[in-house]
Write an enzyme that holds these catalytic residues in place. Structure first.
Site, PDB file in Angstrom:
ATOM      1  N   GLU A 395       0.972  -1.080  -0.315  1.00  0.00           N
ATOM      2  CA  GLU A 395      -0.190   0.250  -0.028  1.00  0.00           C
ATOM      3  C   GLU A 395       1.120   1.057   0.206  1.00  0.00           C
ATOM      4  O   GLU A 395       0.411   2.380  -0.130  1.00  0.00           O
ATOM      5  CB  GLU A 395      -0.602  -0.158   1.243  1.00  0.00           C
ATOM      6  CG  GLU A 395      -2.399   0.432   0.611  1.00  0.00           C
ATOM      7  CD  GLU A 395      -2.889   0.855   1.935  1.00  0.00           C
ATOM      8  OE1 GLU A 395      -3.156   0.754   3.189  1.00  0.00           O
ATOM      9  OE2 GLU A 395      -4.689   0.277   2.044  1.00  0.00           O
ATOM     10  N   HIS A 424       7.364 -27.603   1.502  1.00  0.00           N
ATOM     11  CA  HIS A 424       6.664 -28.010   1.512  1.00  0.00           C
ATOM     12  C   HIS A 424       5.115 -28.420   0.686  1.00  0.00           C
ATOM     13  O   HIS A 424       3.881 -28.494   0.738  1.00  0.00           O
ATOM     14  CB  HIS A 424       5.692 -29.066   2.322  1.00  0.00           C
ATOM     15  CG  HIS A 424       6.838 -29.911   3.108  1.00  0.00           C
ATOM     16  ND1 HIS A 424       7.256 -30.662   2.970  1.00  0.00           N
ATOM     17  CD2 HIS A 424       7.718 -29.357   4.224  1.00  0.00           C
ATOM     18  CE1 HIS A 424       8.620 -30.850   3.592  1.00  0.00           C
ATOM     19  NE2 HIS A 424       8.735 -29.846   4.691  1.00  0.00           N
ATOM     20  N   LYS A 529     -13.737   0.917  -3.121  1.00  0.00           N
ATOM     21  CA  LYS A 529     -14.840   1.350  -2.283  1.00  0.00           C
ATOM     22  C   LYS A 529     -15.954   2.258  -3.336  1.00  0.00           C
ATOM     23  O   LYS A 529     -17.001   2.072  -3.227  1.00  0.00           O
ATOM     24  CB  LYS A 529     -13.944   2.178  -1.583  1.00  0.00           C
ATOM     25  CG  LYS A 529     -13.509   1.291  -0.798  1.00  0.00           C
ATOM     26  CD  LYS A 529     -12.523   2.112   0.946  1.00  0.00           C
ATOM     27  CE  LYS A 529     -12.012   1.815   1.679  1.00  0.00           C
ATOM     28  NZ  LYS A 529     -11.404   3.751   2.130  1.00  0.00           N
TER      29      LYS A 529
HETATM   30  O1  LIG Z   1      -8.796   2.671   9.397  1.00  0.00           O
HETATM   31  P1  LIG Z   1      -9.491   2.870   8.862  1.00  0.00           P
HETATM   32  O2  LIG Z   1     -10.418   4.515   8.529  1.00  0.00           O
HETATM   33  O3  LIG Z   1     -11.355   1.892   9.228  1.00  0.00           O
HETATM   34  O4  LIG Z   1      -9.312   2.474   6.893  1.00  0.00           O
HETATM   35  C1  LIG Z   1      -9.167   0.713   7.275  1.00  0.00           C
HETATM   36  C2  LIG Z   1      -8.678   0.494   6.090  1.00  0.00           C
HETATM   37  O5  LIG Z   1      -8.983   1.293   4.912  1.00  0.00           O
HETATM   38  C3  LIG Z   1      -8.510   1.559   3.933  1.00  0.00           C
HETATM   39  O6  LIG Z   1      -8.320   0.355   2.954  1.00  0.00           O
HETATM   40  C4  LIG Z   1      -6.598   1.851   3.812  1.00  0.00           C
HETATM   41  O7  LIG Z   1      -6.574   1.879   2.399  1.00  0.00           O
HETATM   42  C5  LIG Z   1      -5.863   1.332   4.514  1.00  0.00           C
HETATM   43  O8  LIG Z   1      -4.353   1.783   4.550  1.00  0.00           O
HETATM   44  C6  LIG Z   1      -6.299   1.461   6.027  1.00  0.00           C
HETATM   45  O9  LIG Z   1      -5.926   0.803   7.321  1.00  0.00           O
END
Ligand SMILES: O=P(O)(O)OC[C@H]1O[C@H](O)[C@H](O)[C@@H](O)[C@@H]1O
Length: 616
Positions: A395, A424, A529
């Site tokens: 990331e 294995h 998303k």
């Molecule tokens: O901690 P949050 O705001 O719920 O985010 C959780 C995750 O969301 C996204 O996928 C980001 O790309 C991550 O870097 C992050 O850790």
């Protein structure tokens, strides 16, 4: 919760300049590489590897051939081993880079880049806006040495939060803070709800460090999979009444985490329990989650700071609170990280293990991610290190544009589980198959606590086998020109785990500078998303259309084309088919004719007509 005023506001995102796209001059290595008597300068990957010679990645030596195979002369190899071996005496940590074939010429050519990288990370630690796209400081290094924070109020925030974590954990473990209706009279379980950086660090640390009988056992909900959630809740059984639910989300609005919370709250309601008396939030001040927890009066709230990214949050409340509740010495984790931070601030390459790692990555991957990083800890408790590193590395480094707006499509792929188990499974391919990786062995010298070892055959312990497997695999891979790095620690302890986390955090930061990218944002995550949101919006329209048809008398089953037309989305017919297939599999739509194997034959309707929905 400590005030975050002045830090929560992020300046509008500065889009990368996309006006200048550098077309990389991919070419096969063909030039002769200068040979050295005591280095591994004779690499035999000519014709296999392409190098991006774009402005950001060109290094003269990388244009030259890696010819003739890695150094195989045992004496020369031993000299190289000794010459390059890094040792951190106090931490008992070693880094062996001798099985990576970089030459002195390459090191010399990389020097100016390293100077720039050291300067960039120094600026970052001093509070520069190191994440320019999000206008944010990057402060995870301050978490283990608050005095380094560029402003006194940040130091206070960090120290106050750490004290609050320790106090809360002590109070929970001692039973001073207890659940209202548990027969045990104290919390016995933690259910951690979070995803990505809000799960991977705590999962790794729990697996690595939790004692066999921790004061509180931990479970994770790190997905929006109903089956997975049901399983965790079912496993808790009556102990739900003594479960501390820690909801972790920096943004406080991640859908998977929100869903996990809603599902857990439903389970609490069904069990007649008051969730607010057992819920804890770790999130940014004033996030949706923070406000929910405050309004509902949850047991406690801990801050996530604007200047700590999810994937570098293990030493914040995200990692420390669950660890402390499991009886893990979090101050020792911080000491280990801080000691490693000190070591990795050195601007002398050979004295800086993070810089050495970054150098190896650059060499092995040609500065363009041409090889995968296979992480092989020979220790069961470090199983999740590769998963944790997957997010930290991929990331951070997996970026389309560099800091100057050039399209570079950077990154290094990370995978691995543990040795010798993986011998294995896929080591066959690593030894003989496609040559698209380098390995990082993680070696742990101490097999068992003192006094517990025994010889299962004369002169040989179980741990000797594990040691032999690691050394054997390292040698066998090298013999076939497969490069590797070995990180050695004495034991898996809070201190060494803290050091490992800090080592890789810094290596990622330095490598990002070497290839001129922003390691601290994740713009690519948004696309998926957004698309998921569009699918759910389409599903609502499909439901409305099917409901209307199902409220007719007689019910009017619809073909996919009819549904798509009535949704005004004929171009989305495939997605509509997938939505209906999913709904039918979950008894939320009924198939009147045909089957999902022949989409054109399908006719569907809803089992029930929802009049409220119809007239809404
Ligand atoms: O901690 P949050 O705001 O719920 O985010 C959780 C995750 O969301 C996204 O996928 C980001 O790309 C991550 O870097 C992050 O850790």
């Amino acid at each position: 919760m400590a005030a975050l005023s002045g830090l929560c506001s992020s300046s509008p995102s500065l889009k990368p300049k996309h006006d200048r796209v550098v077309i990389p001059l991919f070419r096969k290595y063909s030039l002769a590489f200068p040979t050295r008597s005591n280095s591994c300068s004779k690499l035999s990957v000519a014709g296999e590897v392409s190098a991006d010679l774009s402005k950001t990645n060109s290094v003269g030596v990388l244009k030259k051939a890696k010819q003739g195979g890695l150094e195989k002369d045992p004496k020369a190899l031993w000299r190289r081993y000794v010459d390059w071996l890094y040792q951190h005496k106090e931490l008992g940590l070693y880094l062996d880079v001798s099985r990576i074939g970089f030459s002195d010429e390459f090191v010399a050519e990389m020097e100016p880049r390293f100077h720039a990288a050291f300067q960039a990370i120094e600026d970052l630690e001093k509070g520069a806006i190191a994440n320019p796209d999000e206008g944010r400081m990057v402060g995870h290094y301050w978490l283990r040495n608050a005095k380094l924070a560029p402003k006194p109020f940040l130091q206070v925030q960090i120290e106050k939060t750490l004290d609050a974590i320790c106090k809360f954990a002590d109070d929970v473990i001692s039973g001073k803070i207890k659940p209202p209706s548990s027969p045990e009279g104290r919390f016995t379980q933690i259910l951690s709800v979070g995803i990505g950086g809000s799960a991977l660090g705590p999962q790794f640390v729990a697996e690595a460090l939790a004692p066999d009988n921790p004061p509180l056992k931990i479970r994770f909900i790190d997905n929006t999979d109903p089956g997975g959630i049901d399983h965790q809740i079912a496993q808790l059984g009556p102990e739900l009444a003594s479960t501390l639910v820690i909801v972790i989300s920096k943004s406080g609005g991640t859908p998977e985490t929100r869903n996990g919370l809603l599902e857990v709250q439903k389970a609490f309601r069904e069990a007649g329990l008051d969730f607010s008396k057992q819920g804890v939030a770790i999130t940014q001040e004033n996030s949706l989650l923070d406000n929910t927890a405050r309004i509902e009066g949850w047991v406690a709230r801990f801050p996530m700071f604007d200047w700590v990214g999810g994937r570098t949050s293990e030493m914040s409340a995200v990692g420390l609170l669950p660890a402390a509740l499991q009886g893990i010495d979090i101050r020792e984790m911080l000491v280990g990280a801080s000691m490693m931070d000190n070591a990795t601030r050195s601007s002398v390459l050979k004295d800086n293990p993070a810089a050495l790692l970054a150098l190896c990555w650059y060499w092995a991957c040609d500065g363009v991610g041409s090889k995968d990083m296979v992480i092989l800890p020979y220790k069961d408790s470090l199983l999740l290190f590769s998963r944790y590193l997957q997010q930290l590395v991929m990331e951070s480094l997996g970026k389309e544009f560099d800091l100057d707006g050039n399209r570079v499509n950077q990154g290094i792929s990370v995978y691995g589980n543990k040795g010798s188990t993986d011998q294995h499974a896929y080591i066959q391919q690593l030894r003989e198959g496609v040559h698209n990786f380098f390995v990082t062995f993680i070696e742990v010298l101490r097999d068992r606590p003192p006094g517990h070892d025994w010889e299962l055959e004369p002169g040989v312990t179980c741990g000797d086998y594990l040691f032999g497997m690691l050394q054997g695999t390292r040698s066998a891979l090298y013999a076939n020109d497969r490069e590797s790095v070995t990180v050695t620690v004495q034991e898996v302890t809070p201190r060494s785990v803290g050091a490992l986390v800090a080592l890789y955090e810094r290596a990622v930061g330095l490598y990002a500078s070497l290839v001129n990218i922003n390691a601290y944002h994740q713009p690519g995550v948004e696309a998926g998303k957004k698309a998921a949101g569009e699918v759910l919006a389409l599903q609502k329209r499909v439901l409305a259309v099917l409901n209307e048809a199902s409220c007719k008398d007689p019910v009017e089953p619809l073909t996919l084309e009819e549904v798509a037309e009535r949704c005004h989305a004929p171009e989305d017919i495939e997605m509509i088919y997938k939505i209906i297939e999913h709904m039918a599999a979950n008894d939320r739509a009924l198939i009147a004719e045909g089957d999902c194997g022949s989409p054109n034959s399908l006719k569907v309707f809803l089992g029930e007509c929802n009049l409220d929905e119809l007239y809404a």
